[in-house]
Design a protein around this motif. Structure first.
Motif, PDB file in Angstrom:
ATOM      1  N   UNK A 192      43.029  24.221  65.262  1.00  0.00           N
ATOM      2  CA  UNK A 192      43.811  23.260  65.052  1.00  0.00           C
ATOM      3  C   UNK A 192      45.220  23.480  65.855  1.00  0.00           C
ATOM      4  N   UNK A 193      45.511  24.631  65.560  1.00  0.00           N
ATOM      5  CA  UNK A 193      46.948  24.971  66.401  1.00  0.00           C
ATOM      6  C   UNK A 193      46.569  24.974  67.947  1.00  0.00           C
ATOM      7  N   UNK A 194      45.823  25.332  68.554  1.00  0.00           N
ATOM      8  CA  UNK A 194      45.591  25.209  69.819  1.00  0.00           C
ATOM      9  C   UNK A 194      45.667  23.687  70.367  1.00  0.00           C
ATOM     10  N   UNK A 195      44.709  22.830  69.373  1.00  0.00           N
ATOM     11  CA  UNK A 195      44.809  21.507  69.828  1.00  0.00           C
ATOM     12  C   UNK A 195      46.280  21.011  69.661  1.00  0.00           C
ATOM     13  N   UNK A 196      46.796  21.247  68.689  1.00  0.00           N
ATOM     14  CA  UNK A 196      48.384  20.796  68.603  1.00  0.00           C
ATOM     15  C   UNK A 196      49.101  20.921  69.903  1.00  0.00           C
ATOM     16  N   UNK A 197      48.963  22.368  70.402  1.00  0.00           N
ATOM     17  CA  UNK A 197      49.724  22.783  71.666  1.00  0.00           C
ATOM     18  C   UNK A 197      49.222  21.919  72.797  1.00  0.00           C
ATOM     19  N   UNK A 198      47.919  21.616  73.059  1.00  0.00           N
ATOM     20  CA  UNK A 198      47.588  20.877  74.088  1.00  0.00           C
ATOM     21  C   UNK A 198      47.888  19.453  73.974  1.00  0.00           C
ATOM     22  N   UNK A 199      47.860  18.867  72.744  1.00  0.00           N
ATOM     23  CA  UNK A 199      48.415  17.446  72.487  1.00  0.00           C
ATOM     24  C   UNK A 199      49.823  17.359  72.978  1.00  0.00           C
ATOM     25  N   UNK A 200      50.589  18.280  72.602  1.00  0.00           N
ATOM     26  CA  UNK A 200      52.071  18.403  72.916  1.00  0.00           C
ATOM     27  C   UNK A 200      52.189  18.561  74.345  1.00  0.00           C
ATOM     28  N   UNK A 201      51.600  19.304  74.992  1.00  0.00           N
ATOM     29  CA  UNK A 201      51.668  19.457  76.620  1.00  0.00           C
ATOM     30  C   UNK A 201      51.153  18.043  77.259  1.00  0.00           C
ATOM     31  N   UNK A 202      49.904  17.420  76.628  1.00  0.00           N
ATOM     32  CA  UNK A 202      49.788  16.236  77.323  1.00  0.00           C
ATOM     33  C   UNK A 202      50.666  15.075  77.197  1.00  0.00           C
ATOM     34  N   UNK A 203      51.398  15.144  75.865  1.00  0.00           N
ATOM     35  CA  UNK A 203      52.194  13.952  75.516  1.00  0.00           C
ATOM     36  C   UNK A 203      53.505  14.127  76.586  1.00  0.00           C
TER      37      UNK A 203
END
Length: 733
Positions: free
Chosen positions: A522-533
């Motif tokens: 979940x932490x990795x997904x959150x980081x990726x979503x932040x980058x995509x955002x």
């Protein structure tokens, strides 16, 4: 005397006037008789010459009778006057005696009245005291009865206590005989290992005093450093300036030794700092345990050796100044006084070193200094510090006079004047520091003697420094043991609750690894979503810019001339390149990257240039990825620097606030000092005015006394003149 003389003169005047009146009346009567006789003579003139002879005889007889009567009358008048005078004199004496007796009687009556009043008051007082004593005696009788009852109760309690204590004593003696192998307080060697009673208040007081002593030693060390340094500068410029001419070999050697002063002076402060750090709240501070005092004594000994080394050169330098042509008689006298002062200063330091080394002996050798001599050693050190203060005051006084005389010399340079001022300031600082240390040591002399001389219970002293060190180790162990006893026990958990918690723990440990993996994912997904955002936000901004440019191009194409279709691809390429450059500039400003937009922009070109655009896009992507990594590292470095700078700014702000507080306190002290000065000036003016008023009053009083004396003299002179005139008149009469 004057009144009596005036009375006598008035009496004489009255008698004389009375006699004059009588004589005047007698003369008038005689003149009347003479006129009658003359008238009769004229009438009887005719009777004949015979009757004239008879009348002459009668006249002679009458004259003789008249003369006898006059003499008799005069004699009677004299007797009457003398009797009258005697009567008046007696009356005056009796009146004076009566006045004296009346005054004596009044005085005696006043004394009798005072005594009767006093006796009546004493009688009343005694009666009141008698009544009070009777009341007090009754109260004391009641208290005596109560005390008898209490004594009986106390005797009964005492008997009970005797029996109780006797039983306890027997029990304790049996326990001691069974449990205690030996009594360590009987032997001084064993008793020295016992931990004495810890007096925390004494330790805190000693630490506070050591901190104050450290501050005073710091000021003294700073003043000594300045004194030796400025003295070195003076030797370089007077009596011969080293910049223009070579100084004497003696002064060169003296300057070389003075240049080494820091290596001898600074260890004094370091030794005092180590001594202050060794005195803590948990230790037992006595002379046997203050090991750091020996190091301070050694540093002081090295400084004394330095003073002994430079003393001959200093004395010879002063003698060389006296022998120079610029030295006057007054300046030579000041140099000789400083010559003696420097010897006294070195002697005082040597005396202090001897007694401080004596204080350091118990930490090395127990028999080096007996406890009975502690008080005398401390008193001698206090006297030595006061002597040091007096010597520094003499040096300050003599050097001030020497500096003023040197400033008046025609060859005095500005460098010499400033150096003398610096030396004077350092000497004044030394004097103030010596005075503070002397007063501080004298004020706390009793505390030093009392707090540094206590030992184990039942013993008079520690046997040796080794036993004192062992005692400190035992004290640390005892403190650790007491702390371990004071730790609260953790609350125990009931058995049923512990079983339930064990089941929950077993079920949770099985799923712990799975939960950890889920959290990581979940932490990795959150980081990726932040980058995509962030990525899509940047692409939206670039698309907006592209739309605005396309709208501008359409407007320009509609309003301008027609462009050939063969040139459209090149125009599109130029627009795409411009947009790429703008995107590069924007991404260089922001730590974000966007590569798909460049691909979208290049799709507007022909199919022939698609491969070139893709390769270009890859290069740009790699470039901006490297740029982003570099910027992130720079950002992390900047963050760490900003944190460091923020901490420094906070420390500087604290220092600034402390400085402002100290400034405010100093300003308040300055205001108080100015107020005290103004108050003292006002008091001085008032006292001056009062003295002037008193002097004016005294002068007026003296003038009035002189006037009264002159008036009395004039009155005496007039009385003398009147008495002389009256005497002359009496003689004439």
């Amino acid at each position: 005397m004057k009144d009596q003389s005036l009375r006598k003169l008035q009496q004489e005047m009255d008698s004389l006037t009375f006699r004059n009146q009588q004589l005047a009346k007698r003369v008038e009567l005689l003149q009347d008789e003479l006129a009658l006789s003359e008238a009769k003579g004229k009438k009887n003139k005719k009777s004949g010459e015979s009757s004239s002879q008879l009348s002459q005889e009668q006249k002679s007889v009458f004259n003789e009778d008249l003369q006898k009567k006059i003499e008799e009358n005069e004699r009677l008048h004299i007797q009457f006057f003398e009797a009258d005078e005697q009567h008046k004199r007696l009356e005056a004496e009796l009146r004076s005696r009566l006045e004296v007796l009346e005054t004596d009687a009044a005085q005696h009556q006043a004394v009798v009245d005072g005594l009767t009043r006093k006796y009546m008051e004493t009688i009343e007082k005694l009666q009141n005291d008698k009544a009070k004593l009777e009341i007090k005696s009754q109260a004391l009788e009641r208290e005596a009865k109560d005390c008898r009852l209490r004594t009986e109760e106390c005797q009964q309690q005492l008997k009970n206590l005797h029996t109780d204590l006797g039983s306890r004593l027997d029990e304790s003696l049996s326990i001691i005989s069974e449990k205690v192998p030996f009594n360590d307080t009987k032997s001084s060697h064993y008793n020295a290992l016992n931990v004495p009673l810890h007096n925390k208040r004494y330790q805190l007081k000693l630490r506070d005093l050591a901190g104050q002593a450290l501050a005073f030693v710091h000021d003294l060390v700073t003043a000594l450093l300045n004194f030796h340094t400025y003295m070195e500068q003076r030797v370089q410029i007077f009596p011969i300036d080293s910049a223009t001419d070579t100084i004497s070999p003696l002064n060169q050697k003296f300057s070389q030794y003075l240049h080494e002063n820091a290596s001898y002076v600074r260890p004094l402060e370091e030794g005092m700092l180590h001594l202050f750090e060794s005195i803590t709240e948990d230790t037992v501070t006595v002379l046997e345990t203050t090991v750091k005092l020996k190091a301070f004594s050694e540093h002081l000994t090295t400084y004394i050796c330095f003073l002994r080394k430079i003393l001959p050169y200093q004395l010879k330098s002063l003698e060389e100044e006296c022998e120079s042509s610029l030295c006057t008689a007054a300046l030579r006298a000041r140099n000789l006084e400083l010559h003696n002062d420097m010897k006294k200063m070195t002697a005082i330091f040597e005396k202090l070193n001897v007694y401080i080394s004596l204080l350091a002996l118990p930490s090395v050798k127990a028999e080096g200094l007996l406890r009975t001599n502690y008080g005398s050693v401390f008193a001698t050190i206090a006297a030595g510090l006061h002597g040091f203060h007096e010597v520094m005051k003499e040096i300050s006084k003599h050097y001030t006079q020497k500096a003023t005389l040197e400033h008046e010399l025609p060859t005095a340079t500005q460098k010499l004047i400033t150096t003398n001022d610096c030396i004077l300031s350092s000497v004044v600082a030394l004097t103030n520091g010596a005075g503070k240390i002397a007063s501080f040591f004298s004020n706390n002399l009793d505390h030093f003697t009392a707090s540094l001389s206590y030992g184990p219970k039942g013993g008079t002293e520690f046997v040796s420094p080794l036993s004192a060190e062992c005692m400190l180790q035992y004290k640390k162990k005892a403190v650790a043991y007491m702390k371990s006893l004071k730790k609260p026990c953790s609350d125990s958990v009931p058995y049923e609750e512990a079983l339930a918690n064990r089941r929950v723990l077993l079920s949770s440990t099985e799923s712990r690894e799975g939960l950890a993996q889920q959290v990581q994912q979940s932490l990795e997904k959150i980081a990726k979503l932040e980058q995509e955002k962030e990525h899509w936000m940047l692409e939206a901004q670039l698309a907006k810019i592209k739309l605005e440019k396309e709208n501008q191009k359409l407007k320009s194409s509609l309003s301008g001339q027609l462009i050939e279709p063969t040139q459209e691809p090149s125009v599109l390429l130029n627009a795409s390149e411009q947009q790429k450059e703008e995107a590069i500039e924007r991404t260089s400003r922001e730590p974000m990257k966007s590569t798909s937009l460049i691909a979208m922009l290049t799709m507007t070109t022909d199919n022939e240039e698609a491969s070139d655009a893709e390769s270009r896009e890859g290069l740009i992507k790699n470039h901006y990825m490297a740029r982003i990594a570099d910027l992130t590292s720079h950002l992390q470095l900047a963050d760490s620097k900003s944190v460091h700078f923020h901490a420094e700014c906070r420390a500087l702000a604290k220092r600034l606030s402390l400085a402002e507080k100290s400034k405010e306190s100093l300003v308040e002290e300055l205001k108080l000092a100015s107020q005290n000065i103004s108050r003292l000036q006002d008091e001085l003016m008032t006292t001056k005015r009062s003295y002037e008023d008193q002097l004016s009053m005294m002068s007026d009083h003296l003038c009035s006394m002189n006037e009264t004396l002159t008036k009395q003299r004039e009155e005496i002179d007039t009385l003398k003149m009147t008495s002389k005139g009256n005497a002359k008149k009496n003689k004439n009469r």
